[in-house]
Design a protein around this motif. Structure first.
Motif, short mmCIF file in Angstrom:
data_model
loop_
_atom_site.label_atom_id
_atom_site.label_comp_id
_atom_site.label_asym_id
_atom_site.label_seq_id
_atom_site.Cartn_x
_atom_site.Cartn_y
_atom_site.Cartn_z
N GLY A 162 0.83 -1.21 0.00
CA GLY A 162 0.00 0.00 0.00
C GLY A 162 0.86 1.25 0.00
O GLY A 162 0.58 2.22 -0.73
N ALA A 163 1.92 1.26 0.82
CA ALA A 163 2.82 2.41 0.87
C ALA A 163 3.51 2.62 -0.47
O ALA A 163 3.65 3.76 -0.94
CB ALA A 163 3.86 2.22 1.97
N ILE A 164 3.93 1.53 -1.10
CA ILE A 164 4.57 1.63 -2.42
C ILE A 164 3.58 2.17 -3.45
O ILE A 164 3.91 3.04 -4.26
CB ILE A 164 5.14 0.26 -2.85
CG1 ILE A 164 6.32 -0.12 -1.96
CG2 ILE A 164 5.56 0.27 -4.32
CD1 ILE A 164 6.80 -1.55 -2.13
N ALA A 165 2.35 1.68 -3.40
CA ALA A 165 1.33 2.14 -4.35
C ALA A 165 1.04 3.63 -4.17
O ALA A 165 0.93 4.37 -5.16
CB ALA A 165 0.05 1.32 -4.18
N VAL A 166 0.92 4.09 -2.92
CA VAL A 166 0.67 5.52 -2.66
C VAL A 166 1.85 6.35 -3.16
O VAL A 166 1.67 7.41 -3.79
CB VAL A 166 0.39 5.75 -1.17
CG1 VAL A 166 0.43 7.23 -0.82
CG2 VAL A 166 -0.95 5.14 -0.78
N SER A 167 3.06 5.91 -2.88
CA SER A 167 4.26 6.64 -3.35
C SER A 167 4.29 6.72 -4.86
O SER A 167 4.62 7.77 -5.43
CB SER A 167 5.53 5.94 -2.85
OG SER A 167 5.58 5.96 -1.45
N CYS A 168 3.96 5.65 -5.53
CA CYS A 168 3.92 5.65 -6.99
C CYS A 168 2.86 6.62 -7.50
O CYS A 168 3.10 7.36 -8.47
CB CYS A 168 3.64 4.24 -7.53
SG CYS A 168 5.03 3.12 -7.36
N LEU A 171 4.22 10.15 -7.11
CA LEU A 171 5.25 10.44 -8.11
C LEU A 171 4.65 10.60 -9.51
O LEU A 171 5.10 11.44 -10.28
CB LEU A 171 6.31 9.34 -8.12
CG LEU A 171 7.23 9.29 -6.91
CD1 LEU A 171 8.12 8.06 -6.96
CD2 LEU A 171 8.08 10.55 -6.83
N LEU A 172 3.66 9.81 -9.82
CA LEU A 172 3.05 9.89 -11.16
C LEU A 172 2.17 11.12 -11.31
O LEU A 172 2.01 11.63 -12.41
CB LEU A 172 2.24 8.61 -11.45
CG LEU A 172 3.07 7.35 -11.65
CD1 LEU A 172 2.16 6.15 -11.78
CD2 LEU A 172 3.97 7.47 -12.88
N ASP A 173 1.58 11.59 -10.21
CA ASP A 173 0.71 12.77 -10.28
C ASP A 173 1.50 14.08 -10.28
O ASP A 173 0.97 15.14 -10.56
CB ASP A 173 -0.27 12.79 -9.10
CG ASP A 173 -1.34 11.73 -9.27
OD1 ASP A 173 -1.51 11.24 -10.40
OD2 ASP A 173 -2.00 11.39 -8.26
N LYS A 174 2.82 14.09 -9.98
CA LYS A 174 3.64 15.30 -9.92
C LYS A 174 3.82 15.85 -11.34
O LYS A 174 4.18 15.11 -12.25
CB LYS A 174 5.00 14.95 -9.32
CG LYS A 174 5.90 16.14 -9.11
CD LYS A 174 7.18 15.71 -8.45
CE LYS A 174 8.07 16.92 -8.25
NZ LYS A 174 9.35 16.52 -7.69
#
Length: 190
Positions: A162-168, A171-174
């Protein structure tokens, strides 16, 4: 010469009879010593023959009578349904046909057996039924262990994934940065 020929035939027949008797005795001993239960029953569930494995199966469900239908339905998961189907199969299963079900004890889910019923023709009773029970307690324990292991592993991986998915997602929304701004930032940092 005729006497010798008849004597040879008699000796051969006696040898074959002895072999058949020996093979039958070996088979009987193997059946008696098997952990799997084996029984021959009539259409009403009355057991005509059973080995010690089948008797242990009946006693594990509190059925002391010599009838497979004497098992109390309250001792079996889905007992009424399974015993009803068993009675139906014992009355109408055609010779050569096979029916299998799983019998699990209500008080201990690890006490479980596969029950296989096959029908055969018999000159005396028209039809007889061979019942074979195999203890599947170890298989049930392994299945439960695998379910628990999968559940635990899934639970333990949910947090980090879940933490990896949120981080991704972050990063993708930046929004993409201007290359000159990146270059200036890099120079200022040096």
């Amino acid at each position: 010469q005729l006497v010798l020929s008849r004597l040879q035939l008699a000796v051969r027949a006696e040898r074959e009879r002895a072999e058949v008797t020996r093979d039958r005795d070996l088979l009987r001993e193997a059946i008696e010593n098997s952990k799997d239960g084996l029984a021959v029953a009539l259409h009403d569930g009355c057991v005509r023959y059973s080995n010690s494995g089948f008797q242990a199966f009946l006693s594990s469900f509190g059925a002391s009578e010599q009838s497979v239908c004497a098992i109390a339905s309250s001792d079996i998961v889905r007992g009424d349904e399974i015993l009803q189907r068993l009675r139906e199969r014992l009355s109408n299963l055609e010779p050569g046909a096979v029916w299998t079900t799983e019998i699990v004890h209500t008080r201990d889910a690890d006490v479980a057996f596969d029950l296989t019923v096959s029908a055969s023709r018999d000159a005396t009773y028209d039809r007889v039924y061979v019942l074979w029970v195999r203890d599947i307690q170890e298989r049930k324990r392994r299945e439960r262990f695998h379910r628990e292991l999968l559940s635990t592993t899934t639970h333990d991986l949910k947090g980090p994934l879940g933490a990896i998915a949120v981080s991704c997602d972050v990063l993708l929304d930046k929004p993409p940065a201007d290359e000159r701004a990146n270059a200036k930032l890099y120079r200022d940092w040096e």
